[in-house]
Enzyme design. Structure first.
Site, PDB file in Angstrom:
ATOM      1  N   PHE A  29       1.956  -3.215   4.590  1.00 26.59           N
ATOM      2  CA  PHE A  29       2.368  -4.426   5.285  1.00 26.59           C
ATOM      3  C   PHE A  29       3.884  -4.414   5.502  1.00 26.59           C
ATOM      4  O   PHE A  29       4.645  -3.878   4.695  1.00 26.59           O
ATOM      5  CB  PHE A  29       2.005  -5.669   4.475  1.00 26.59           C
ATOM      6  CG  PHE A  29       0.529  -5.991   4.473  1.00 26.59           C
ATOM      7  CD1 PHE A  29      -0.339  -5.436   5.381  1.00 26.59           C
ATOM      8  CD2 PHE A  29       0.019  -6.883   3.532  1.00 26.59           C
ATOM      9  CE1 PHE A  29      -1.690  -5.736   5.376  1.00 26.59           C
ATOM     10  CE2 PHE A  29      -1.329  -7.199   3.516  1.00 26.59           C
ATOM     11  CZ  PHE A  29      -2.180  -6.628   4.438  1.00 26.59           C
ATOM     12  N   CYS A  56       0.798  -1.231   0.000  1.00 25.05           N
ATOM     13  CA  CYS A  56       0.000   0.000   0.000  1.00 25.05           C
ATOM     14  C   CYS A  56       0.832   1.283   0.000  1.00 25.05           C
ATOM     15  O   CYS A  56       0.268   2.373  -0.097  1.00 25.05           O
ATOM     16  CB  CYS A  56      -0.948  -0.010   1.198  1.00 25.05           C
ATOM     17  SG  CYS A  56      -1.923  -1.521   1.314  1.00 25.05           S
ATOM     18  N   HIS A  93      -9.678   1.514  -0.924  1.00 24.22           N
ATOM     19  CA  HIS A  93      -8.229   1.446  -0.751  1.00 24.22           C
ATOM     20  C   HIS A  93      -7.651   0.854  -2.027  1.00 24.22           C
ATOM     21  O   HIS A  93      -7.772  -0.346  -2.286  1.00 24.22           O
ATOM     22  CB  HIS A  93      -7.883   0.579   0.464  1.00 24.22           C
ATOM     23  CG  HIS A  93      -6.441   0.636   0.846  1.00 24.22           C
ATOM     24  ND1 HIS A  93      -5.486   1.268   0.077  1.00 24.22           N
ATOM     25  CD2 HIS A  93      -5.769   0.137   1.924  1.00 24.22           C
ATOM     26  CE1 HIS A  93      -4.305   1.162   0.664  1.00 24.22           C
ATOM     27  NE2 HIS A  93      -4.454   0.475   1.773  1.00 24.22           N
ATOM     28  N   HIS A 137      -3.828   8.010   5.922  1.00 28.05           N
ATOM     29  CA  HIS A 137      -3.927   6.670   5.327  1.00 28.05           C
ATOM     30  C   HIS A 137      -5.327   6.134   5.616  1.00 28.05           C
ATOM     31  O   HIS A 137      -5.966   5.582   4.738  1.00 28.05           O
ATOM     32  CB  HIS A 137      -2.839   5.769   5.900  1.00 28.05           C
ATOM     33  CG  HIS A 137      -2.754   4.435   5.236  1.00 28.05           C
ATOM     34  ND1 HIS A 137      -2.577   4.302   3.875  1.00 28.05           N
ATOM     35  CD2 HIS A 137      -2.821   3.176   5.737  1.00 28.05           C
ATOM     36  CE1 HIS A 137      -2.533   3.006   3.564  1.00 28.05           C
ATOM     37  NE2 HIS A 137      -2.686   2.306   4.675  1.00 28.05           N
ATOM     38  N   GLU A 160      -2.265   5.556  13.625  1.00 27.53           N
ATOM     39  CA  GLU A 160      -2.043   6.745  12.802  1.00 27.53           C
ATOM     40  C   GLU A 160      -2.435   8.010  13.554  1.00 27.53           C
ATOM     41  O   GLU A 160      -1.735   9.025  13.480  1.00 27.53           O
ATOM     42  CB  GLU A 160      -2.815   6.656  11.490  1.00 27.53           C
ATOM     43  CG  GLU A 160      -2.514   7.846  10.578  1.00 27.53           C
ATOM     44  CD  GLU A 160      -3.092   7.729   9.182  1.00 27.53           C
ATOM     45  OE1 GLU A 160      -2.659   8.479   8.296  1.00 27.53           O
ATOM     46  OE2 GLU A 160      -3.992   6.890   8.974  1.00 27.53           O
TER      47      GLU A 160
END
Length: 401
Positions: A385, A160, A319, A285, A296
């Protein structure tokens, strides 16, 4: 103060927000509905809400038919919006001095799945089978061939954070004087492998995702592409800084205290030569997963404080994985371009139910805008990840060259 920066001079974009800058801006401002659609065929037992591109995608030119995948058609749809600017770039610098850097995580995996399914059912691959469709380098090779470019052409695939990291790689090519300009961005297309994989992780939301809410239950997968021209010499929007970190805390869970995320944000600020007070807006994010949102919010409040306007746009895009960093940088690009017209900041869309475990952020309300300013800087976060974290800062009015 003289500040050295790089410029993002042009933007092409397609996603669940729409096709092109005008549709994307209208959706962000609430003037049209995002294409967050319930779809069948991606999960074996139920429908899934996915951020979908519903526009008809342009066919690839005949000479590029060997590159024909949905992923590359999405990228071509974004590229075609700035094709004339790319041709001007070629005329200015020559094909050998222009590079290509694309972030992706899916490439042509869905086509590969169909090829192998056909082989299982019939005993042979179809005539259209191309193994290279599944290679991560496919979109970069496609753009290189489309414009006959001779500079470096490669893909970044770090889940991502892929296309956010592509900005850092593009800046390095310019700093090293390997290129005079780079086509930089990201693309990902919907495929059964990734939707099923996130479902296996129990990370998919049963509705449109709900970031920062106590009722959040996961993400929606999305698709799309965004492409910029990154150059040294001209452009209204500046790429001021990129910060990268790797906390390597867990294969698929972030550090609970946001250690790596905070480090990426601080590194981006240092790279840009800015302070926390210079950031006028942050695109989170904001995946709406239980772990991401807590960490976050901790990182944002630690580095930027709790007053900076913040929002997650994933309820409007889904996403888009490897394309997320580029699409969300495009949202900053549009916000910076349009702020003097009073355009609102991207609204944080959620149910308003705060979670006591999440530090309180200044989440952007409907039609909230910034006061006109000669200089603005905005940040976007992308986390992946394995603890691959990237923060990107774009600005306007900082560089006197």
């Amino acid at each position: 103060m003289t500040r050295h920066a790089f410029y993002l001079s042009s933007l092409g974009i397609i996603s669940a927000l729409g096709s092109g800058k005008a549709e994307t801006s209208a959706t962000l401002a609430g003037g049209r509905q995002a294409d967050m659609i319930k779809r069948s065929g991606f999960l074996p037992d139920r429908d899934a809400i996915l951020g979908s591109v519903t526009a008809d995608l342009p066919a690839l030119p005949p000479q590029l038919s060997a590159h024909d995948t949905r992923n590359n058609r999405l990228l071509w749809a974004a590229t075609s919006q700035i094709g004339d600017k790319i041709e001007e770039l070629i005329a200015t610098y020559g094909r050998q001095r222009i590079g290509v850097l694309i972030g992706t995580s899916t490439s042509g995996i869905e086509e590969g799945t169909k090829y192998y399914q056909h082989r299982i059912e019939t005993g042979a691959f179809p005539d259209t089978f191309r193994y290279e469709h599944q290679e991560i380098g496919s979109p970069s090779a496609f753009l290189r061939d489309a414009f006959k470019l001779g500079g470096p052409a490669y893909s970044v695939s770090t889940a991502c954070s892929s296309s956010a990291k592509a900005f850092a790689s593009g800046m390095r090519l310019l700093k090293a004087d390997i290129c005079d300009a780079v086509l930089v961005g990201g693309v990902d297309s919907l495929c059964r492998l990734t939707v099923g994989g996130f479902d296996t992780l129990q990370s998919l939301s049963v509705s449109i995702c709900n970031p920062m809410s106590r009722n959040r239950d996961g993400i929606n997968i999305g698709e799309g592409a965004a492409l910029f021209i990154l150059r040294k010499d001209a452009g209204e929007i500046e790429l001021l800084g990129v910060g990268e970190s790797s906390d390597a805390y867990h294969p698929n869970a972030p550090h609970p205290d946001g250690v790596g995320a905070a480090r990426a944000m601080r590194t981006a600020l240092a790279h840009a030569g800015l302070t926390a007070d210079d950031i006028a807006y942050i695109n989170l994010h904001g995946t709406a997963t239980p772990l991401n949102d807590v960490m976050e919010a901790k990182a944002v409040t630690e580095v930027l404080g709790s007053n900076v306007p913040a929002s997650s746009t994933k309820p409007l895009t889904g996403h888009s994985l490897g394309a997320a960093g580029a699409i969300e940088a495009a949202i900053l690009w549009l916000s910076l371009s349009e702020h003097r017209t009073g355009a609102p900041l991207p609204q944080h869309r959620w149910d308003g139910e705060r979670d006591d475990d999440i530090p309180e952020l200044n989440l952007v309300a409907a039609q909230q805008s910034l006061a006109p300013a000669d200089r603005l800087a905005m940040m976007s976060n992308s986390f992946a990840f394995g603890g691959s974290n990237v923060s990107v800062i774009l600005g306007k009015g900082w560089t006197t060259s």
